[in-house]
Design a protein around this motif. Structure first.
Motif, PDB file in Angstrom:
ATOM      1  N   SER A  11       0.838  -1.203   0.000  1.00 31.80           N
ATOM      2  CA  SER A  11       0.000   0.000   0.000  1.00 31.80           C
ATOM      3  C   SER A  11       0.872   1.252   0.000  1.00 31.80           C
ATOM      4  O   SER A  11       0.594   2.214  -0.717  1.00 31.80           O
ATOM      5  CB  SER A  11      -0.922   0.012   1.220  1.00 31.80           C
ATOM      6  OG  SER A  11      -1.856  -1.033   1.139  1.00 31.80           O
ATOM      7  N   GLY A  12       1.921   1.233   0.808  1.00 37.59           N
ATOM      8  CA  GLY A  12       2.852   2.357   0.837  1.00 37.59           C
ATOM      9  C   GLY A  12       3.556   2.544  -0.493  1.00 37.59           C
ATOM     10  O   GLY A  12       3.755   3.672  -0.959  1.00 37.59           O
ATOM     11  N   PHE A  13       3.915   1.435  -1.134  1.00 39.03           N
ATOM     12  CA  PHE A  13       4.570   1.505  -2.444  1.00 39.03           C
ATOM     13  C   PHE A  13       3.638   2.138  -3.476  1.00 39.03           C
ATOM     14  O   PHE A  13       4.039   3.043  -4.212  1.00 39.03           O
ATOM     15  CB  PHE A  13       5.005   0.116  -2.909  1.00 39.03           C
ATOM     16  CG  PHE A  13       5.532   0.100  -4.314  1.00 39.03           C
ATOM     17  CD1 PHE A  13       6.822   0.512  -4.584  1.00 39.03           C
ATOM     18  CD2 PHE A  13       4.727  -0.304  -5.363  1.00 39.03           C
ATOM     19  CE1 PHE A  13       7.317   0.512  -5.886  1.00 39.03           C
ATOM     20  CE2 PHE A  13       5.203  -0.299  -6.666  1.00 39.03           C
ATOM     21  CZ  PHE A  13       6.503   0.108  -6.927  1.00 39.03           C
ATOM     22  N   VAL A  14       2.402   1.670  -3.523  1.00 35.96           N
ATOM     23  CA  VAL A  14       1.440   2.213  -4.488  1.00 35.96           C
ATOM     24  C   VAL A  14       1.177   3.691  -4.208  1.00 35.96           C
ATOM     25  O   VAL A  14       1.097   4.506  -5.131  1.00 35.96           O
ATOM     26  CB  VAL A  14       0.127   1.391  -4.482  1.00 35.96           C
ATOM     27  CG1 VAL A  14      -0.958   2.070  -5.285  1.00 35.96           C
ATOM     28  CG2 VAL A  14       0.384  -0.011  -5.017  1.00 35.96           C
ATOM     29  N   GLN A  15       1.071   4.058  -2.939  1.00 39.62           N
ATOM     30  CA  GLN A  15       0.860   5.465  -2.583  1.00 39.62           C
ATOM     31  C   GLN A  15       2.039   6.319  -3.034  1.00 39.62           C
ATOM     32  O   GLN A  15       1.860   7.395  -3.602  1.00 39.62           O
ATOM     33  CB  GLN A  15       0.648   5.616  -1.078  1.00 39.62           C
ATOM     34  CG  GLN A  15       0.418   7.053  -0.652  1.00 39.62           C
ATOM     35  CD  GLN A  15       0.192   7.182   0.848  1.00 39.62           C
ATOM     36  OE1 GLN A  15       0.105   6.205   1.572  1.00 39.62           O
ATOM     37  NE2 GLN A  15       0.112   8.401   1.319  1.00 39.62           N
ATOM     38  N   GLU A  16       3.258   5.840  -2.801  1.00 34.12           N
ATOM     39  CA  GLU A  16       4.443   6.597  -3.209  1.00 34.12           C
ATOM     40  C   GLU A  16       4.511   6.720  -4.733  1.00 34.12           C
ATOM     41  O   GLU A  16       4.824   7.785  -5.271  1.00 34.12           O
ATOM     42  CB  GLU A  16       5.709   5.932  -2.674  1.00 34.12           C
ATOM     43  CG  GLU A  16       6.943   6.766  -2.856  1.00 34.12           C
ATOM     44  CD  GLU A  16       8.163   6.209  -2.128  1.00 34.12           C
ATOM     45  OE1 GLU A  16       9.260   6.724  -2.390  1.00 34.12           O
ATOM     46  OE2 GLU A  16       8.029   5.271  -1.311  1.00 34.12           O
ATOM     47  N   LEU A  17       4.183   5.646  -5.442  1.00 36.74           N
ATOM     48  CA  LEU A  17       4.162   5.690  -6.906  1.00 36.74           C
ATOM     49  C   LEU A  17       3.122   6.699  -7.384  1.00 36.74           C
ATOM     50  O   LEU A  17       3.386   7.511  -8.280  1.00 36.74           O
ATOM     51  CB  LEU A  17       3.864   4.306  -7.476  1.00 36.74           C
ATOM     52  CG  LEU A  17       3.778   4.200  -8.996  1.00 36.74           C
ATOM     53  CD1 LEU A  17       5.103   4.605  -9.645  1.00 36.74           C
ATOM     54  CD2 LEU A  17       3.376   2.785  -9.389  1.00 36.74           C
ATOM     55  N   LYS A  44      14.476   0.941  -5.927  1.00 39.61           N
ATOM     56  CA  LYS A  44      14.764   1.569  -4.629  1.00 39.61           C
ATOM     57  C   LYS A  44      14.027   0.889  -3.475  1.00 39.61           C
ATOM     58  O   LYS A  44      14.556   0.816  -2.364  1.00 39.61           O
ATOM     59  CB  LYS A  44      14.371   3.047  -4.701  1.00 39.61           C
ATOM     60  CG  LYS A  44      14.643   3.846  -3.443  1.00 39.61           C
ATOM     61  CD  LYS A  44      14.233   5.287  -3.632  1.00 39.61           C
ATOM     62  CE  LYS A  44      13.118   5.600  -2.657  1.00 39.61           C
ATOM     63  NZ  LYS A  44      12.551   6.914  -2.812  1.00 39.61           N
ATOM     64  N   THR A  45      12.805   0.395  -3.717  1.00 41.61           N
ATOM     65  CA  THR A  45      12.001  -0.109  -2.606  1.00 41.61           C
ATOM     66  C   THR A  45      11.614  -1.582  -2.724  1.00 41.61           C
ATOM     67  O   THR A  45      11.823  -2.342  -1.788  1.00 41.61           O
ATOM     68  CB  THR A  45      10.711   0.713  -2.438  1.00 41.61           C
ATOM     69  OG1 THR A  45       9.954   0.643  -3.633  1.00 41.61           O
ATOM     70  CG2 THR A  45      11.004   2.151  -2.079  1.00 41.61           C
ATOM     71  N   LEU A  46      11.053  -1.994  -3.863  1.00 42.96           N
ATOM     72  CA  LEU A  46      10.569  -3.373  -3.983  1.00 42.96           C
ATOM     73  C   LEU A  46      11.697  -4.393  -3.937  1.00 42.96           C
ATOM     74  O   LEU A  46      11.588  -5.418  -3.266  1.00 42.96           O
ATOM     75  CB  LEU A  46       9.780  -3.568  -5.278  1.00 42.96           C
ATOM     76  CG  LEU A  46       8.400  -2.946  -5.353  1.00 42.96           C
ATOM     77  CD1 LEU A  46       7.761  -3.254  -6.706  1.00 42.96           C
ATOM     78  CD2 LEU A  46       7.500  -3.403  -4.231  1.00 42.96           C
TER      79      LEU A  46
END
Length: 86
Positions: free
Chosen positions: A30-36, A65-67
Motif C-alpha cells: 500500500s505504501g509503495f502504491v501510494q508513493e508511486l 529503490k524499494t521493492l
C-alpha cells in the motif's frame, strides 16, 4: 512511506525474525502504491502529458529503490521449506 527495515538488514540472515505477516505485506505494498501515485501525480499538472517511457522509468526507479530490497528481506523471513511431504 514504505516499511522496509533500515540500513543493515541486508547483512542479517533473518533466522531470528518471524515469518512476515500478511498485514506487513499489505502495509508495504500500500505504501509503495501510494508513493508511486504521488510521484506520478507530480506530472499530471504539466502542460505536456507524461510519456509512457517516463511512467516506466518512474516505476522502475521506485521498484529498484524499494521493492527489490524489500523482496530480499522478505525472502530471508520466509519459513523453511517443509520436508514432510505436505
Amino acid at each position: 512511506p514504505s516499511t522496509i527495515p533500515k540500513a543493515g538488514f541486508e547483512e542479517e540472515d533473518g533466522s531470528s525474525l518471524p515469518p512476515i505477516s500478511v498485514g506487513e505485506v499489505i502495509d508495504f505494498l500500500s505504501g509503495f502504491v501510494q508513493e508511486l501515485h504521488e510521484l506520478l501525480t507530480k506530472y499530471s499538472n504539466r502542460p505536456r502529458p507524461i510519456t509512457y517511457h517516463k511512467v516506466w522509468k518512474i516505476y522502475h526507479d521506485l521498484a529498484i529503490k524499494t521493492l527489490f530490497p524489500w523482496d530480499l528481506h522478505y525472502k530471508k523471513r520466509m519459513p523453511k521449506k517443509r520436508e514432510d511431504g505436505s
